[in-house]
Enzyme design. Structure first.
Site, mmCIF file in Angstrom:
data_model
loop_
_atom_site.group_PDB
_atom_site.id
_atom_site.type_symbol
_atom_site.label_atom_id
_atom_site.label_comp_id
_atom_site.label_asym_id
_atom_site.label_seq_id
_atom_site.Cartn_x
_atom_site.Cartn_y
_atom_site.Cartn_z
ATOM 1 N N PHE A 44 0.822 -1.220 0.000
ATOM 2 C CA PHE A 44 0.000 0.000 0.000
ATOM 3 C C PHE A 44 0.850 1.261 0.000
ATOM 4 O O PHE A 44 0.397 2.321 -0.421
ATOM 5 C CB PHE A 44 -0.955 -0.015 1.203
ATOM 6 C CG PHE A 44 -0.367 0.433 2.509
ATOM 7 C CD1 PHE A 44 -0.534 1.733 2.959
ATOM 8 C CD2 PHE A 44 0.340 -0.452 3.311
ATOM 9 C CE1 PHE A 44 -0.011 2.151 4.178
ATOM 10 C CE2 PHE A 44 0.860 -0.055 4.525
ATOM 11 C CZ PHE A 44 0.688 1.242 4.963
ATOM 12 N N LYS A 45 2.095 1.154 0.464
ATOM 13 C CA LYS A 45 2.957 2.337 0.514
ATOM 14 C C LYS A 45 3.181 2.949 -0.870
ATOM 15 O O LYS A 45 3.483 4.131 -0.991
ATOM 16 C CB LYS A 45 4.310 1.979 1.125
ATOM 17 C CG LYS A 45 4.234 1.253 2.468
ATOM 18 C CD LYS A 45 3.755 2.131 3.581
ATOM 19 C CE LYS A 45 3.636 1.395 4.903
ATOM 20 N NZ LYS A 45 4.902 1.120 5.558
ATOM 21 N N ASP A 46 3.045 2.131 -1.924
ATOM 22 C CA ASP A 46 3.242 2.643 -3.281
ATOM 23 C C ASP A 46 2.260 3.768 -3.615
ATOM 24 O O ASP A 46 2.589 4.679 -4.384
ATOM 25 C CB ASP A 46 3.064 1.531 -4.315
ATOM 26 C CG ASP A 46 4.187 0.504 -4.274
ATOM 27 O OD1 ASP A 46 5.339 0.893 -4.052
ATOM 28 O OD2 ASP A 46 3.891 -0.690 -4.478
ATOM 29 N N LEU B 77 3.971 6.756 -2.024
ATOM 30 C CA LEU B 77 5.378 7.030 -2.295
ATOM 31 C C LEU B 77 5.695 7.221 -3.773
ATOM 32 O O LEU B 77 6.670 7.903 -4.100
ATOM 33 C CB LEU B 77 6.240 5.933 -1.679
ATOM 34 C CG LEU B 77 6.354 6.101 -0.158
ATOM 35 C CD1 LEU B 77 6.916 4.854 0.494
ATOM 36 C CD2 LEU B 77 7.210 7.312 0.189
ATOM 37 N N THR C 32 7.779 0.321 3.601
ATOM 38 C CA THR C 32 8.079 1.713 3.275
ATOM 39 C C THR C 32 9.390 1.829 2.509
ATOM 40 O O THR C 32 9.502 2.591 1.546
ATOM 41 C CB THR C 32 8.133 2.572 4.547
ATOM 42 O OG1 THR C 32 6.826 2.685 5.096
ATOM 43 C CG2 THR C 32 8.662 3.966 4.248
#
Length: 462
Positions: free
Chosen positions: A110-112, A115, A143
């Site tokens: 989900f960090k994509d 980021l 992350t």
């Protein structure tokens, strides 16, 4: 739109400066001076939009004059072009349970979502100013790889990512250490994630070092991370509500650093009709204990099957504290000081009641995590990663709640094998990683050791 520090020691700054500052110069976290209110008519219109269009609508209310509409649209379109699903964050069905899949980006986590956007923001603002940026971040798993994917090969940026040695999954480690671009520097810290995070905060809290070496943040202390993550709450609601502003949706959110669930809390404060936010933790249950008992207190960090949540000091808790204490920066500073001295913050009955109204919470053991992975696969054929399984288990009493799937199960294949006895099919971005060459330096869990490593590395680069 201007941004303030939760501790009150920073003059209001614009969006661009907030993004580049990362951690506020007084050690606090940056928050908007005020939150936009999204009314029923806007919600109805937003429910018809695709993900990228919706992202522009949400973000435009926070960027002020620092990005034109066309610049923001270009950044958003480029940020999500690498996602492997046309909806970016699609809703899936696992029996009766709805799953919001957040793992279709380039590192399958989900960090994509945040980021990829943040990396392009950095590049845009640096090209405008002509400056350099040295990104320092700590990761409990996802992350780091997402941040590296967001900035690898970009001019004017060097990135240093600290991960706890031996405490991330093999795939997560290889996603970081097999990136051999010259601007990427991986550091394995001999300690826990909390040690790595403490070091990063210490470096950012050193004003001379931060200024001299132009430090930037990619952890969820960076406001742009939170902003990007609010979008998929609005997106999921739109897909389920049909635009009916009276339709309420609940979300179950696996969390360790409090960023993802805080994004949901932010969306609710903006006017999204959220029925309840279910805060799901593993054995590292500081946030669950806070919601249940009104006490935020440190204990030891336990290594679990959901390592990205093996956290005690949740970075974004201070942002929630700011709102819980009615945006009183002085009160926030006093509580943070108490935490630093005593390792705990005690809340009044009134404050605890307010927190319990904002969240319900549950802590899930490794045994129950495996049991949930097993049960979901047996009953529906759907594979959960262990973090997502924590969310599903915590939401057992609320079958209508949407559970956030924070990572592709193949990132945690050992847990999948233990639970269901088979391998999770790996997406293309994870295939072959274990056979690639790596580059990583091991360092002590000490501020000075990491500081000196950064100084030495940058002397060679520049």
């Amino acid at each position: 739109m201007k941004y303030l520090s939760t501790r009150g020691g920073v003059e209001p700054v614009g969006f661009a400066e907030a993004v580049m500052m990362g951690l506020a110069t007084d050690g606090g976290l940056l928050v908007p001076e005020s939150l936009p209110r999204i009314g029923p008519e806007s919600l109805q219109e937003w429910s018809k939009l695709g993900f990228a269009e919706l992202a522009c609508e949400v973000m435009q209310r926070f960027v002020g004059d620092d990005l034109s509409a066309s610049e923001l649209q270009d950044l958003v379109q480029r940020s999500y072009a690498s996602f492997q699903h046309p909806e970016i964050t699609p809703l899936a069905q696992a029996g009766e349970r709805r799953i919001l899949e957040l793992f279709h980006g380039p590192t399958a986590a989900f960090k994509d979502v945040a980021l990829q956007f943040l990396g392009n923001l950095f590049e845009h603002f640096l090209a405008r100013s002509g400056e350099q940026l040295n990104i320092i971040g700590a990761t409990s798993g996802d992350t780091g790889s997402a941040a590296i994917a967001g900035v690898r090969g970009k001019e004017r940026i060097q990135i240093f990512i600290l991960h706890p040695k031996g405490r991330v999954s093999p795939i997560q480690e290889r996603q970081m250490t097999t990136v051999l671009d010259a601007n990427v520097h991986n550091l394995a810290v001999r300690g826990t994630f909390d040690d790595a995070q403490r070091i990063v905060k210490a470096l950012f809290s050193d004003p001379d070092f931060k200024t001299r070496y132009r430090l930037g943040a990619v952890n969820s202390i960076n406001w742009a991370r939170i902003l990007a993550q609010t979008v998929y709450y609005f997106y999921a609601w739109g897909r389920l509500s049909g635009g009916n502003p009276d339709h309420r949706v609940s979300f179950a959110v696996p969390t360790g650093n409090f960023g993802d669930v805080f994004a949901g809390y932010l969306a609710k404060r903006m006017g999204l009709p959220i029925e309840r936010l279910i805060l799901a933790t593993n054995r590292n249950d500081i946030l669950t204990r806070f919601v249940h008992h009104g006490l935020y207190s440190l204990t030891e960090v336990h290594h679990t099957l959901s390592p990205a949540m093996d956290i005690q000091v949740a970075s974004n808790f201070e942002r929630y504290l700011y709102y819980l204490l009615d945006e009183d920066a002085g009160a926030v500073s006093a509580r943070v000081t108490a935490m630093q001295h005593d390792g705990r913050i005690e809340f009044s009955q009134t404050e605890h009641r307010r927190a319990a109204a904002d969240f319900v919470a549950g802590a899930v053991s490794d045994a129950d995590t495996l049991d949930q992975m097993r049960a979901t696969y047996r009953e529906t054929g759907y594979l959960l990663c262990p973090h997502t399984a924590v969310g599903v288990r915590a939401a057992a009493a609320w079958p209508e709640a949407v559970c956030l799937a924070t990572a592709h199960p193949a990132k945690f294949n050992e847990a999948v094998q233990e639970a269901v006895g088979l391998d999770a099919p790996a997406p293309a971005c994870l295939q072959g990683l274990l056979h690639l060459p790596t580059c990583c330096e091991e360092v002590a869990a000490e501020d000075d050791a990491v500081r000196q490593h950064i100084i030495n590395t940058l002397a060679k680069v520049h």
